[in-house]
Write an enzyme that holds these catalytic residues in place. Sequence first.
Site, PDB file in Angstrom:
ATOM      1  CG  ASP A  13      44.558  36.451  35.989  1.00 17.84           C
ATOM      2  OD1 ASP A  13      43.466  37.033  36.100  1.00 17.84           O
ATOM      3  OD2 ASP A  13      44.865  35.456  36.672  1.00 17.84           O
ATOM      4  CD  GLU A  14      41.891  40.145  38.831  1.00 14.75           C
ATOM      5  OE1 GLU A  14      41.971  41.326  39.210  1.00 14.75           O
ATOM      6  OE2 GLU A  14      40.804  39.594  38.601  1.00 14.75           O
ATOM      7  CB  VAL A  15      47.847  43.785  34.907  1.00 19.08           C
ATOM      8  CG1 VAL A  15      48.268  42.566  34.140  1.00 19.08           C
ATOM      9  CG2 VAL A  15      46.797  44.569  34.161  1.00 19.08           C
ATOM     10  CB  ILE A  45      41.234  37.981  33.384  1.00 19.61           C
ATOM     11  CG1 ILE A  45      41.020  37.072  32.179  1.00 19.61           C
ATOM     12  CG2 ILE A  45      40.328  37.601  34.559  1.00 19.61           C
ATOM     13  CD1 ILE A  45      41.626  35.706  32.322  1.00 19.61           C
ATOM     14  CG  HIS A  47      37.767  40.832  39.876  1.00 18.61           C
ATOM     15  ND1 HIS A  47      38.671  39.817  39.661  1.00 18.61           N
ATOM     16  CD2 HIS A  47      36.569  40.237  40.019  1.00 18.61           C
ATOM     17  CE1 HIS A  47      38.038  38.661  39.693  1.00 18.61           C
ATOM     18  NE2 HIS A  47      36.761  38.885  39.906  1.00 18.61           N
TER      19      HIS A  47
END
Length: 93
Positions: A13-15, A45, A47
């Site tokens: 998640d958002e690494v 996940i 952005h």
Amino acid sequence: MALASHPRLLLLDEVAAGLTEAEVQEIAALIRALRSEHGFTVIWIEHAVNILMRTVDRVAVLNFGTKIADGKPAEVGRDRQVIEAYLGDRAAA
């Protein structure tokens, strides 16, 4: 620690959040190498759309909780809804 149990699935998640472009490239290379070496599936996940489009085999795009596209990165990157929601409407520029 996540790899110690030999998972079949790795959730990320958002690494790329807060990383420089060079660090993002390094983490993407590491994820690809780990996936190849260990054979697990990665659900990532993120952005930072550009790194995903260059790294993953398949991408699903959500916009306000609704899936608007799913498929190969090149196909999804051409999807009008994805462009408007995440990449900016280049045609209007």
